[in-house]
Scaffold this active site. Structure first.
Site, mmCIF file in Angstrom:
data_model
loop_
_atom_site.group_PDB
_atom_site.id
_atom_site.type_symbol
_atom_site.label_atom_id
_atom_site.label_comp_id
_atom_site.label_asym_id
_atom_site.label_seq_id
_atom_site.Cartn_x
_atom_site.Cartn_y
_atom_site.Cartn_z
ATOM 1 N N SER A 1 -4.269 -70.799 -0.424
ATOM 2 C CA SER A 1 -4.962 -70.680 1.105
ATOM 3 C C SER A 1 -4.633 -71.668 1.062
ATOM 4 C CB SER A 1 -5.380 -70.158 0.939
ATOM 5 O OG SER A 1 -7.248 -70.209 0.942
ATOM 6 N N HIS B 1 -5.681 -64.628 -2.147
ATOM 7 C CA HIS B 1 -5.851 -64.356 -3.926
ATOM 8 C C HIS B 1 -6.302 -62.430 -4.129
ATOM 9 C CE1 HIS B 1 -8.221 -67.941 -3.456
ATOM 10 N NE2 HIS B 1 -6.870 -68.093 -2.921
ATOM 11 N N GLU C 1 -13.082 -64.371 0.220
ATOM 12 C CA GLU C 1 -13.946 -64.319 -0.733
ATOM 13 C C GLU C 1 -15.398 -63.794 -0.124
ATOM 14 O OE1 GLU C 1 -13.925 -68.769 -1.926
ATOM 15 O OE2 GLU C 1 -12.061 -68.734 -2.085
ATOM 16 N N GLU D 1 -9.299 -65.204 -8.575
ATOM 17 C CA GLU D 1 -9.947 -65.774 -9.207
ATOM 18 C C GLU D 1 -11.160 -64.648 -10.028
ATOM 19 O OE1 GLU D 1 -11.832 -67.805 -5.255
ATOM 20 O OE2 GLU D 1 -10.083 -68.971 -5.427
ATOM 21 N N ASP E 1 -16.031 -66.587 2.155
ATOM 22 C CA ASP E 1 -14.641 -67.395 2.470
ATOM 23 C C ASP E 1 -13.711 -66.781 3.620
ATOM 24 O OD1 ASP E 1 -13.126 -69.423 2.957
ATOM 25 O OD2 ASP E 1 -12.660 -70.098 0.943
ATOM 26 N N GLU F 1 -17.374 -69.980 5.115
ATOM 27 C CA GLU F 1 -16.944 -70.874 5.081
ATOM 28 C C GLU F 1 -15.575 -70.680 5.531
ATOM 29 O OE1 GLU F 1 -15.910 -72.074 0.811
ATOM 30 O OE2 GLU F 1 -13.938 -72.730 1.707
ATOM 31 N N ASP G 1 -13.492 -76.041 5.175
ATOM 32 C CA ASP G 1 -12.351 -75.837 3.695
ATOM 33 C C ASP G 1 -10.996 -76.757 4.587
ATOM 34 O OD1 ASP G 1 -10.849 -76.416 1.563
ATOM 35 O OD2 ASP G 1 -10.979 -73.742 1.525
ATOM 36 N N LYS H 1 -12.822 -80.800 -2.376
ATOM 37 C CA LYS H 1 -11.533 -80.043 -3.385
ATOM 38 C C LYS H 1 -11.534 -81.378 -4.074
ATOM 39 C CE LYS H 1 -10.203 -75.295 -2.062
ATOM 40 N NZ LYS H 1 -9.885 -75.223 -1.394
ATOM 41 N N HIS I 1 -13.667 -75.349 -6.949
ATOM 42 C CA HIS I 1 -11.439 -75.435 -7.868
ATOM 43 C C HIS I 1 -11.259 -74.464 -6.957
ATOM 44 C CE1 HIS I 1 -12.346 -70.152 -7.876
ATOM 45 N NE2 HIS I 1 -12.994 -71.079 -7.279
ATOM 46 N N SER J 1 -7.640 -71.455 -6.542
ATOM 47 C CA SER J 1 -7.299 -70.169 -6.736
ATOM 48 C C SER J 1 -6.137 -70.336 -8.197
ATOM 49 C CB SER J 1 -6.744 -69.359 -5.828
ATOM 50 O OG SER J 1 -6.111 -70.024 -5.198
ATOM 51 N N LYS K 1 -18.790 -73.376 -6.572
ATOM 52 C CA LYS K 1 -17.384 -72.391 -6.471
ATOM 53 C C LYS K 1 -17.263 -72.710 -7.749
ATOM 54 C CE LYS K 1 -14.162 -72.135 -2.641
ATOM 55 N NZ LYS K 1 -13.620 -71.213 -1.736
HETATM 56 P P1 PGA Z 1 -7.134 -72.093 -2.753
HETATM 57 O O1 PGA Z 1 -8.924 -71.055 -1.989
HETATM 58 O O2 PGA Z 1 -7.955 -72.605 -3.892
HETATM 59 O O3 PGA Z 1 -6.630 -70.738 -3.523
HETATM 60 O O4 PGA Z 1 -6.793 -72.778 -1.830
HETATM 61 C C1 PGA Z 1 -9.772 -71.147 -1.960
HETATM 62 C C2 PGA Z 1 -10.706 -71.502 -1.014
HETATM 63 O O5 PGA Z 1 -9.684 -71.333 0.266
HETATM 64 O O6 PGA Z 1 -11.447 -72.238 -0.678
HETATM 65 ZN ZN ZN Z 2 -11.572 -71.627 1.652
#
Ligand code: PGA
Ligand code: ZN
Length: 433
Positions: free
Chosen positions: A45, A158, A167, A208, A245, A288, A315, A340, A368, A370, A391
């Site tokens: 995502s 996911h 999430e 995840e 999230d 988030e 994010d 990230k 992290h 996904s 996370k």
């Molecule tokens: P992604 O999801 O690693 O698939 O982007 C994690 C998130 O959205 O926080």
């Molecule tokens: Zn996110």
């Protein structure tokens, strides 16, 4: 120990991540014989403005997802440009990588190639100095163990058939140590499996490691979570809070938030009202991407209306990029940022973004992706930043627990100097309990 450590070789390879997709592995070798190795993660995502992951697009290999071009860029152009450079000067290394690529999105050499080299350099530098990675990145003051946010129930991109919300996380902020927080999380995860089984829904897991139930509504997941916390013997809100999230960009289409599970189609204002009712009913501390990443004015509104009670984390909105964070600070969007490494593509830029956020009073949640591997660098990054939050998915599945297990190791290493962030991680909130 020398005050310089020169790069003698850089070698990349194509390996697989936890979803079975190719990714880049990089090994850096120094003139003192030490090495540093890393494997780059990959999101599903993804934010629209993330640094670009270079994929081959050759349909005959890995459905077009091969990374041989990125690997070749490391083995040739990048290795040549960095040979003989001092690995202890991370900022200089990263500046060279950025200049060599020459694009704002790192699309020429690939952010997967660039981050692999940047992070492998940091790991090699730490080795060469006989420091742990968190000590190399954060210096002598690195001592705060982050509150883990365990993603125990997966949905969105996911988990096919799961809730719309991506999430549902349990946040053991009342634990005395990281080790105990980990135990609280694992026990609640197992209790949740029992709660869901009793509800007659699947307990298979998503990307995840969280369960993927087929529930009638998104809210039903919140009830299942609360019951699991209580069944495991913990007090919702005091021992274990909840984080979400929604990754709302993934269900924002044609100008509306479309929640399939709830059979709802909402405007921005109604979507904010929806989250407000959850904040009123549950011990939520982290929310988030509650809105789509194009909805800057919506983010300002929700931060104004709910930001004192729940951290609003950007994010997809910020993509770990100072340019977008700066806009967010100016416009009052969010009071927290997701960090990230591969969204921006170098270690230095990641640290700069986190420091800019903290200086503006934002909290930082290190994350992290996904698509992950056994690489544990983000555990060290969280401690290096003393930011108090991480996370890494469920307290289950190898690639997820690798990071949490690394934090156990760091807590042991630090001994009496270790401080678990606990409730202080959310000091920008007025927590009701
Ligand atoms: P992604 O999801 O690693 O698939 O982007 C994690 C998130 O959205 O926080
Ligand atoms: Zn996110």
């Amino acid at each position: 120990m020398s005050s310089r450590a020169l790069i003698t070789g850089i070698v990349a390879d194509e390996v697989l991540d936890s979803r079975g997709n190719p990714t880049v592995k990089v090994r850096v070798v120094l003139d003192d014989g030490t090495t540093g190795e890393t494997i780059v993660p990959s999101g599903a995502s993804t934010g629209e403005f993330e640094a670009v992951e270079l994929r081959d697009g050759d349909a005959a290999r890995y459905c077009g997802k091969g990374v041989l071009k990125a690997v070749s860029n490391v083995n040739n152009e990048i290795a040549l440009a960095l040979r003989g450079q001092d690995v202890l000067d991370q900022r200089q290394i990263d500046q060279r990588l950025i200049a060599l690529d020459g694009t704002e999105s790192k699309s020429r050499l690939g952010a997967n190639a660039i981050l692999g080299v940047s992070l492998a350099c940091a790991r090699a530098a730490a080795q060469s100095q006989r420091l742990a990675l968190f000590q190399f990145l954060g210096g002598a003051d690195s001592h705060v163990l982050p509150v883990p946010m365990f993603n125990v129930l997966n949905g969105g991109k996911h988990a096919a058939d799961g809730p719309d919300v991506q999430e549902f996380k349990i946040v053991p902020l009342g634990a005395p140590t990281f080790r105990e927080a980990y135990r609280y999380g694992a026990e609640t995860y197992h209790a949740l499996r029992g709660v869901l089984a009793e509800m007659g829904t699947s307990t298979n897991v998503g990307d995840e490691g969280g369960f993927v139930p087929q529930l009638k509504s998104n809210l039903a997941a919140m009830d299942a979570l609360t019951r699991a916390i209580e069944r495991a013997g913990y007090r919702p809100g005091e021992d274990i809070a909840i984080g979400l999230d929604p990754a709302a960009s993934s269900f924002f289409t044609d100008g509306a938030y479309r929640l399939t599970r709830d059979r709802l189609s909402l405007s921005t204002q109604d979507m904010i009202g929806y989250w407000k009712s959850w904040v009123n009913a549950y011990p939520l501390v982290s929310l988030e991407d509650p809105l789509a990443d194009s909805d800057w004015s919506g983010f300002a509104t929700i931060t104004r209306e709910l930001g004192a009670r729940v951290q609003i984390v950007g994010d997809d909105l910020f993509v770990t990029n100072r340019k977008f964070l700066k806009r967010g600070i100016e416009e009052g969007c969010c009071n927290s940022i997701l960090i990230k490494l591969n969204q921006i593509g170098t270690v230095t830029e990641t640290l700069d973004t986190a420091h800019m956020a903290m200086a503006a009073g934002y909290t930082c949640l290190v994350s992290h992706r996904s698509g992950e591997t056994s690489d544990t660098s983000i555990a060290d990054l969280a401690v290096a930043l003393n930011c108090g939050q991480i996370k890494s998915g469920a307290p289950a599945r190898g690639e997820r627990v690798a990071k949490y297990n690394r934090l156990l190791e760091i807590e042991n290493m630090l001994g009496a100097a270790a401080v678990f962030a606990g409730r202080h991680a959310f000091s920008n909130l007025r927590l009701s309990t």
